[in-house]
Structure formats: C-alpha cells, structure tokens
Design an enzyme around this catalytic site. Structure first.
Site, PDB file in Angstrom:
ATOM      1  N   ASP A  84      22.565   7.741  93.866  1.00  0.00           N
ATOM      2  CA  ASP A  84      22.627   6.993  92.851  1.00  0.00           C
ATOM      3  C   ASP A  84      21.174   5.969  92.862  1.00  0.00           C
ATOM      4  O   ASP A  84      19.847   5.301  92.040  1.00  0.00           O
ATOM      5  CB  ASP A  84      23.532   6.726  92.012  1.00  0.00           C
ATOM      6  CG  ASP A  84      24.466   8.089  91.545  1.00  0.00           C
ATOM      7  OD1 ASP A  84      24.491   8.531  92.190  1.00  0.00           O
ATOM      8  OD2 ASP A  84      25.455   7.521  90.658  1.00  0.00           O
ATOM      9  N   CYS A 125      29.656   7.741  98.553  1.00  0.00           N
ATOM     10  CA  CYS A 125      29.007   7.548  96.977  1.00  0.00           C
ATOM     11  C   CYS A 125      29.055   8.278  95.870  1.00  0.00           C
ATOM     12  O   CYS A 125      30.490   9.139  95.586  1.00  0.00           O
ATOM     13  CB  CYS A 125      27.482   8.695  96.747  1.00  0.00           C
ATOM     14  SG  CYS A 125      26.264   7.321  96.326  1.00  0.00           S
ATOM     15  N   ASP A 126      29.064   7.374  94.561  1.00  0.00           N
ATOM     16  CA  ASP A 126      29.449   7.706  92.803  1.00  0.00           C
ATOM     17  C   ASP A 126      30.094   8.807  92.818  1.00  0.00           C
ATOM     18  O   ASP A 126      31.903   9.562  92.545  1.00  0.00           O
ATOM     19  CB  ASP A 126      28.392   7.603  91.773  1.00  0.00           C
ATOM     20  CG  ASP A 126      28.168   6.139  92.198  1.00  0.00           C
ATOM     21  OD1 ASP A 126      28.549   4.837  93.334  1.00  0.00           O
ATOM     22  OD2 ASP A 126      28.032   5.296  90.931  1.00  0.00           O
ATOM     23  N   LYS A 127      29.370  10.004  93.119  1.00  0.00           N
ATOM     24  CA  LYS A 127      29.889  11.644  92.629  1.00  0.00           C
ATOM     25  C   LYS A 127      30.314  12.366  93.623  1.00  0.00           C
ATOM     26  O   LYS A 127      31.800  13.462  93.422  1.00  0.00           O
ATOM     27  CB  LYS A 127      28.522  12.465  91.828  1.00  0.00           C
ATOM     28  CG  LYS A 127      27.619  12.122  91.259  1.00  0.00           C
ATOM     29  CD  LYS A 127      28.541  11.141  89.237  1.00  0.00           C
ATOM     30  CE  LYS A 127      27.693  10.273  88.420  1.00  0.00           C
ATOM     31  NZ  LYS A 127      27.248   9.216  89.640  1.00  0.00           N
ATOM     32  N   CYS A 197      28.505   0.278  96.995  1.00  0.00           N
ATOM     33  CA  CYS A 197      27.750  -0.909  95.963  1.00  0.00           C
ATOM     34  C   CYS A 197      28.994  -1.585  96.054  1.00  0.00           C
ATOM     35  O   CYS A 197      29.969  -1.349  95.073  1.00  0.00           O
ATOM     36  CB  CYS A 197      27.060  -0.569  94.356  1.00  0.00           C
ATOM     37  SG  CYS A 197      25.733   0.400  94.479  1.00  0.00           S
ATOM     38  N   GLU A 449      22.200   7.796  84.878  1.00  0.00           N
ATOM     39  CA  GLU A 449      22.130   5.821  84.600  1.00  0.00           C
ATOM     40  C   GLU A 449      20.651   5.481  84.107  1.00  0.00           C
ATOM     41  O   GLU A 449      19.911   5.841  85.140  1.00  0.00           O
ATOM     42  CB  GLU A 449      22.783   5.387  85.637  1.00  0.00           C
ATOM     43  CG  GLU A 449      24.369   6.153  85.825  1.00  0.00           C
ATOM     44  CD  GLU A 449      24.940   6.097  87.451  1.00  0.00           C
ATOM     45  OE1 GLU A 449      24.140   5.203  88.285  1.00  0.00           O
ATOM     46  OE2 GLU A 449      25.725   6.031  87.737  1.00  0.00           O
ATOM     47  N   SER A 475      24.686   2.453  84.954  1.00  0.00           N
ATOM     48  CA  SER A 475      25.452   2.035  86.075  1.00  0.00           C
ATOM     49  C   SER A 475      26.885   1.651  86.299  1.00  0.00           C
ATOM     50  O   SER A 475      26.877   0.779  84.902  1.00  0.00           O
ATOM     51  CB  SER A 475      24.633   2.130  87.101  1.00  0.00           C
ATOM     52  OG  SER A 475      24.854   0.856  88.038  1.00  0.00           O
TER      53      SER A 475
END
Length: 560
Positions: A84, A125-127, A197, A449, A475
C-alpha cells in the site's frame, strides 16, 4: 496418536489407491513416519516488494520448526501481497483491496486442494491480515495467525519519524515549508528496516484486532519484526496449531459475536484505522455473524479513546510493545468491564484467562494507554455518520475536535489524481470540502486509500479548516477531518455522485450527520438525472472486481 488427527490429509495418504499421491509426497522427502502425521499448511505472504513482508521467510522457517516439534508435517506455500505504501497515489493502489480477496481465495484454494488438517497464516502488509483470516474462517480448520511485526521508527533531526511523516512532508514541500534536501533526508531515514508501518495504521490495527479476536498468541501483535522474540513466538505458533487440532478448536469456535464486539472495542479504544471497519465486516460475513455499522457506532459511543498512538498521538507500535503490548490495552478494558472475558482464544483458554497469566504494570504504561478514568476522549475514536449524503453510512476516525461542526463549499473531483493535483497546486483553501468520488469498491474499482491527498492537506497545515469526504477509503496514517466509505458509492448512484461544485456540505460530528444542503426535491431530481459513467476498465482483474464488490457498508466483500 497424531495419525488420528489426519482429518483431511488421510484422504491423500491412506489406502492402495493413494499410492500415486504418496509417491509424489516421497519425492519431497516425506517418510513413512511423516505420512502418518497431520499435514499443516503454512501460508506465507513473503515478498521482496514491501518491507512489511521481506523478512517473512525467516518467520515461516520457525513456524515449520514448531510444527515438526509438535508432531506435524509443515507444507509452506506462498500467496501475493501489494504494498500500500509504495502504490499509494497511483493506479496500482486500486489493486490493494482486491489483493485481500485474492489472498483469501488462494489460501483457501491451496488448503482445500492439498487437504491440510491445520493452518498457520503469516502476514505483514495491510490486506494480508484480513485476507489470511478470511481464508481460515472459510476453511474452518484449526488455525493460528502470526503477524510479521512492526517496523521500528527512523530518526530525523533528533526525533522519531515514520512513513506518515514522509507523506506529510510532501505537502510541506509544496507549501515551501521544507526544502528538497530536507525531504530527501527524511525519505532516507524514515524506514530503517523490515516490518509494517510503525504507527497504529492499518497493519498494526489489524494485528491488534486479530489478537483481540483470539486468533493469534497473546502479546504477539506488537513485537517488532526485527526483535528476536518474534522468531520464538512464530515457533510457538507452529506448535499451537497442533494443540488446536488435538482439542478440535476451529476458527468459528473462536470468532463469535462476543469476539467481534471485543475487537471493535479494542479498535475504537486504541484509535485504530478506519480500515478495520471494512475488514471486520468482511470477517464477520465469512463467519456468519451479523455485524453492521450500527455495532461500531454503539460500541464506540460507550468505549473511551485511550491510546495515544500515531497518526494523531505520540507513540508507535514498538513503544506499545515496550509497555506491555496489546495486553496493556486489553487488561485496561477488561478491568473496566468493557470486554467479554469469556471469549475463547487459540490458547484454548478465554481472553480473561490469558490476561490473568500476563503480569503487567498498568500504571507504567499510562502515558501510552490511559486509564478509562482519564481518557483522551470519553467516546471511541471511530465515528459513524449518516445523512442525505451517506444514507448507508460513512466513517471518520476522530483525530481532532469531537465537537466539530463544519459547513463548507464543495470542491468536486472524480478521481484521486485530480484532487491531489488541486491540493499541490494550492487550489484548496480553508472552508473547502474536498469531495473525491468514483473511488469506491466498484467505481475505482478497489476503493483506493487516499493518504497522498490527506497527508498533503495535513502537511499544508489545514488541520480541520478543510474537510475531505470520499467513497474511497483512507490509510491508517490519515489524520484530520477526513470522511471515508461514503455509501452508497457514486458508481451505484449514491448521493455523492450528484454533488455539484459550490454546493454547501455540513459535517456535524456531535449529531453524527453528513448533509448536502439542498432540498429533498432537488436531490431527487439530480439522482433521477444521473447517468452511470462508462466503466474505467472493461477487461482484466479491475473489470472483474468492479462487478463483484459489494458496498463499503457491507465490508466491500465480493459476491459469490
């Protein structure tokens, strides 16, 4: 004993007719003894395309050691990820939410195809995180989730920095508040190594949420990626899946309505990402649990905001880890009677039993997670809005005044790029309401995002002088008066599609309202006259998912 736990893998290892399958398994080094053991899938999202996942092969190696030590046979397999932070602000960001679905589908597909008895999912990571758990719920085989861990903050001019600072620095540079040399120096120091992050952005929020749900080991969510403890925890996760297999504990035994209410409570108390709304709705749908935006609003109203975490606060995930990790938050909430302590977890014990076994000095962590008697805000950090501009709801993360009532002038953009250019060209001014539409699940497609835009607005010092609203999403690093997930989206003919340049829009946080200041008659006339635009994509993956996605108010899941 372990042969009795081969609930699925026996289908490919037992009987004369399975000789061809056994021959292929032997080609990979399996012995007669191995063939009598449970088969455990190790779903690894390792990738060289993002620091969130670049180290996960080391994690998978430890998971496999744990599986073997506990009497199972591990089978590692890979799936995709999309970064992302790297794709932000580009067409590539449209692939991010789509990747959640692909991850879930690919883990489900491989696990069914290879008849795994249990599963360990590894995500960075996010997803990756919701995608992994979605697959586990569909499969409903004993599963332990392991998070790849947070990145450490970098150092710039003597203070801690992270990727949020770099995005906001772009806005500062555009306003002449930072030199190009300073921007480059910040760029080169903000991300010092592997991990997701640093702040309470989407990956760390979902790690917190998943630990609260009971799908990962207690205390594991906050451990930094490069901390040696991470490897030992990963090894334990490999062992734990065999325990779950022996006890017959499956994801749907853990993921009850109580577990989801606990997760929402943790999210709104810590000040987590609005993306948790999408992902928890998606997980609940997979689990057959009725969950809606009303549940988020109900729980947020009664839960105080306690976590002084970035993007709006002072601390990052590694700071939380140093003070006790997610258990610091959960113990605080449990003592206040805000959690269901009897919810089951992957330890085989309840949430309350897990927390009782963890010794923490709660008072030593009060600068980071406040007492419920001294909250940052008396209500949770998540606000659900309704009104004629968002009949099915919209979401805002409270990072400023809880009493904000803002009436401003609509500045309308049909893409993120157009809005970002206007911000960078200094065409946005105090009193504006930036409307970005056709960026929803179907309209984008992929519901990008908007960190590039929101950070540029924040970096230019607008704070709550400018409001942004979109049918896209934000985000976890976003801060300010930013309203996302406006539903129905523009592509589906929602009211956001008929906002005109110069219209007046009111954001009323105390009243939980988002209002386009025109008459009901005028709104109806505009909606009747609206014409759906030509699809942006007619072939390929974006065209496919544009047809499959449901509304953000339903988790932006894909239709079967």
């Amino acid at each position: 004993m372990n042969s009795k736990l081969k609930h699925r893998s026996r289908e490919i290892t037992e009987g004369p007719e399975r000789a061809p399958a056994r021959a292929m398994l032997r080609a990979m080094g399996l012995t007669d003894e191995d063939l009598e053991k449970p088969f455990i899938g190790v779903a690894n999202t390792a990738s060289d395309i993002t620091p969130c996942n670049v180290h996960l092969d080391k994690v998978a190696a430890e998971v496999k050691k744990g599986v073997r030590e506990a009497g199972g046979v591990p089978f590692e397999f890979g799936t995709i990820t999309v970064s992302d932070g790297i794709s932000m602000g580009t067409e590539g960001m449209k692939a991010s939410l789509i990747s959640r679905e692909i991850i879930a589908d690919s883990i489900e597909c491989a696990s069914i195809g290879e008849r795994f008895d249990g599963l360990v999912t590894i995500a960075g990571c996010d997803k990756n995180l919701p995608g992994s758990v979605m697959a586990a719920i569909r499969l409903n085989i004993p599963t332990v989730f392991i998070y790849g861990g947070t990145i450490y903050p970098g150092k710039f001019e003597g203070h801690d920095v992270n990727i949020q600072d770099v995005f906001e620095a772009v806005g500062k540079f555009a306003r002449g508040k930072m030199t190009l040399a300073e921007l480059r120096a910040l760029e080169c120091s903000a991300c010092p190594g592997a991990g997701s992050c640093a702040g309470m952005f989407t990956a760390n929020t979902m790690a917190t949420v998943i630990e609260t749900l009971g799908m990962s080991l207690p205390g594991s969510a906050s451990i930094p990626a490069e901390d040696p403890r991470h490897l030992s925890t990963s090894r334990q996760a490999g062992k734990q899946v065999l325990f779950l297999l022996e006890k017959g504990i499956r994801p749907r035994d853990i993921l009850t309505k109580k577990a989801f209410e606990n997760a929402i409570t943790a999210d709104v108390a810590i000040g987590g990402s609005t993306n948790a709304v999408l992902h928890l709705l998606a997980l609940a749908k997979e689990a057959g649990i009725k969950l809606s935006l009303d549940d988020f609003e109900r729980i947020s109203r009664k839960t105080p905001h306690l976590g002084d975490m970035k993007p709006a606060g002072r601390f990052v995930m590694s700071d939380l880890d140093a003070k006790g990790g997610v258990p610091l938050l959960l113990k605080t909430l449990l003592e206040a009677g805000l959690l269901h302590g009897d919810a089951l977890t992957v330890t085989g014990k309840t949430l309350e039993e897990n927390l009782k076994a963890i010794r923490l000095d709660l008072e030593a962590g009060r600068d980071l997670v406040r007492s419920t008697k001294n909250p940052i805000h008396p209500e949770g950090a998540l606000v659900v809005l309704h009104g004629n501009l968002a009949p099915d709801g919209a979401v805002l993360k409270l990072t400023g005044s809880k009493d904000l009532v803002f009436n401003g002038t609509a500045r309308v953009f049909d893409s993120e790029e157009a809005a970002f250019k206007a911000v960078q060209d200094k065409k946005i001014k105090p009193g504006d309401v930036v409307v970005i539409r056709y960026e929803g699940p179907r309209g984008g497609p992929g519901m990008r995002e908007m960190l590039a835009v929101t950070a540029a607005i924040a970096g230019q010092g607008f704070g709550e002088k400018v409001v942004l609203l979109t049918d896209g999403r934000f985000s976890g690093a976003t801060r300010g008066a930013m309203v996302g997930h406006v539903s129905p989206e523009a592509e589906e003919g929602g009211p956001i599609a008929v906002v005109n340049e110069g219209d007046r829009i009111t954001l009323d946080l105390p009243g939980r309202k988002l209002t386009l200041e025109i008459s009901e008659k005028e709104l109806s006339q505009r909606l009747r006259a609206w014409i759906r635009p030509v699809p942006r994509y007619t072939t390929g993956i974006f065209a496919k998912y544009a047809r499959l996605f449901t509304s953000a108010s339903q988790g932006a899941v894909t239709t079967a």
